[in-house]
Design a protein around this motif. Sequence first.
Motif, PDB file in Angstrom:
ATOM      1  N   ASP A  97      17.346 -10.237 -43.932  1.00 55.22           N
ATOM      2  CA  ASP A  97      18.339  -9.328 -44.503  1.00 55.22           C
ATOM      3  C   ASP A  97      19.347  -9.005 -43.407  1.00 55.22           C
ATOM      4  OD1 ASP A  97      19.780  -7.072 -45.248  1.00 55.22           O
ATOM      5  OD2 ASP A  97      18.107  -6.154 -46.325  1.00 55.22           O
ATOM      6  N   LYS A 143      28.143  -5.477 -46.530  1.00 50.38           N
ATOM      7  CA  LYS A 143      28.808  -4.583 -45.583  1.00 50.38           C
ATOM      8  C   LYS A 143      30.051  -5.202 -44.911  1.00 50.38           C
ATOM      9  CE  LYS A 143      24.910  -1.496 -44.678  1.00 50.38           C
ATOM     10  NZ  LYS A 143      25.355  -0.176 -45.050  1.00 50.38           N
ATOM     11  N   GLY A 155      24.855  -5.309 -50.932  1.00 54.27           N
ATOM     12  CA  GLY A 155      23.680  -5.758 -50.194  1.00 54.27           C
ATOM     13  C   GLY A 155      22.458  -5.854 -51.088  1.00 54.27           C
ATOM     14  N   ALA A 156      22.262  -4.831 -51.921  1.00 55.90           N
ATOM     15  CA  ALA A 156      21.091  -4.835 -52.795  1.00 55.90           C
ATOM     16  C   ALA A 156      21.146  -6.039 -53.740  1.00 55.90           C
ATOM     17  CB  ALA A 156      21.029  -3.540 -53.598  1.00 55.90           C
ATOM     18  N   GLU A 213      14.563  -7.383 -41.756  1.00 56.20           N
ATOM     19  CA  GLU A 213      15.810  -7.185 -41.002  1.00 56.20           C
ATOM     20  C   GLU A 213      15.434  -7.417 -39.538  1.00 56.20           C
ATOM     21  OE1 GLU A 213      15.337  -3.045 -42.703  1.00 56.20           O
ATOM     22  OE2 GLU A 213      17.396  -2.976 -41.977  1.00 56.20           O
ATOM     23  N   GLN A 253      23.222  -5.457 -42.736  1.00 60.87           N
ATOM     24  CA  GLN A 253      23.799  -4.578 -41.702  1.00 60.87           C
ATOM     25  C   GLN A 253      24.032  -5.318 -40.381  1.00 60.87           C
ATOM     26  OE1 GLN A 253      22.723  -0.175 -39.883  1.00 60.87           O
ATOM     27  NE2 GLN A 253      22.202  -0.642 -41.953  1.00 60.87           N
ATOM     28  N   GLU A 268      18.562   1.281 -41.221  1.00 66.27           N
ATOM     29  CA  GLU A 268      18.271   2.623 -41.754  1.00 66.27           C
ATOM     30  C   GLU A 268      16.968   3.165 -41.171  1.00 66.27           C
ATOM     31  OE1 GLU A 268      20.515   4.098 -43.978  1.00 66.27           O
ATOM     32  OE2 GLU A 268      21.647   2.305 -43.471  1.00 66.27           O
ATOM     33  N   PHE A 316      14.661  -1.324 -44.766  1.00 65.92           N
ATOM     34  CA  PHE A 316      15.492  -0.842 -45.883  1.00 65.92           C
ATOM     35  C   PHE A 316      16.218  -2.042 -46.485  1.00 65.92           C
ATOM     36  CE2 PHE A 316      19.318   0.681 -47.953  1.00 65.92           C
ATOM     37  CZ  PHE A 316      18.799   1.679 -48.764  1.00 65.92           C
ATOM     38  N   HIS A 317      16.043  -2.230 -47.808  1.00 72.14           N
ATOM     39  CA  HIS A 317      16.650  -3.409 -48.432  1.00 72.14           C
ATOM     40  C   HIS A 317      17.537  -3.084 -49.627  1.00 72.14           C
ATOM     41  CE1 HIS A 317      14.442  -6.008 -45.747  1.00 72.14           C
ATOM     42  NE2 HIS A 317      13.304  -5.456 -46.104  1.00 72.14           N
TER      43      HIS A 317
END
Length: 391
Positions: free
Chosen positions: A212, A241, A94-95, A179, A215, A184, A127-128
């Motif tokens: 993003d 993911k 993901g990052a 997101e 997730q 997160e 959260f990224h």
Amino acid sequence: MSLFPNYSRFELSFVKGEGPYLYTAEGKRYLDFASGIGVTNLGHCHPRVSEALKNQVDQLWHVSNLFHIRQQEEAAELLCHYSHFDAAFFCNSGAEANEAAIKLARKWGHEARWIEEPKIITFTKSFHGRTLATITATGQDKVKQGFGPLPAGFITVPYQDLEQLKKVFGSQVVAVFLELVQGEGGVRPFDYQFVHELTAWCKEKNILLIVDEVQTGMGRTGELFAFQNYDIQPDIITLAKGLGNGIPVGAMLATEKLTPYLGPGTHGSTFGGNPLAMATTKAVIEEMIQPSFLPEVKEKGKFLFQTLQEEVSCLEGVKEIRGLGLMVGIELNRPVLPLIKELLQEGLICVSAGENVLRLLPPLIVTEAQIKEAVNLIRKVLDPTRQHVLI
Ligand SMILES: Cc1ncc(COP(=O)(O)O)c(C=O)c1O
């Protein structure tokens, strides 16, 4: 143990997974409502995915992106066909997908808008990822502490605050990055109306909207991608993911206007999109586009939410239940870690989202009976009389 101590782990390990269940070496069975933090969306060892991977293992593992990779082209075509996107770039996490999105937005800013120091707006509680650029984009100080100096070019504004966002806007801004359901950060869906106003504003200002979906993607919210619940068309999304159901795969999808900006030699990844990962990814997508799959996820999401509202929302200490599809957060008035440990003792695996939110990410193949079982266990451990008995 010869490992860095960067994870705090439970005293538990598993030797086998099957559908929504995990098994220890002693044969104890756990109902998995964490899915490896939103990864094994099709359950453990899904037959179609396992078969695709096994077949590929005996054919070809890796050749590098110096060559055409048929499986990569087919996976990209599927992802584009089931969205409005025109091109995919594959990577491993993901990052890394988010890094690609940040680089693409900057490149577009430099070359299409003649912006010298492109800036990207992100939101608090987001959260990224854990790379330097993605911790900088992340709207939580705890992930950044001790890792300076951080890259320039990010502005964080309060969650869902369009006025503040408009205030910080300047001529160097190239994108807004969010997101649609913060994972997160506490399972926080953005409002439909906010997202529409934001999308319209991005268009008006000629800046990119990057979502993003690391997730929220791959069926988690009841659509293949979360943005499809919001009836918008972002310029870029990132995935990881659930895309490989456990095989490490990430992807960035973008629209036609952006594809020329990643020309030959501009970006890459040695492992990205290799035949092994792509055979798996293709099988995951093919399973999720079966006509009844996503409608069933939506129904199960509604059932989970409704059952939690009926059985859990009234319990002492429960502040709010929120989410989208099979991505649900139960916010308590206290830390959730003790609760997660008790649930583990009862055979249910859940994960936290921040300190006070219990996050449920069941596999999308979960049944109503398994949802009921999980909700009953959550109700049981939240029961104040039980806590009294334990003391
Ligand atoms: C929304 C979001 N973006 C990015 C990441 C980072 O993904 P990875 O751990 O695969 O680098 C995560 C991981 O939890 C995430 O939830």
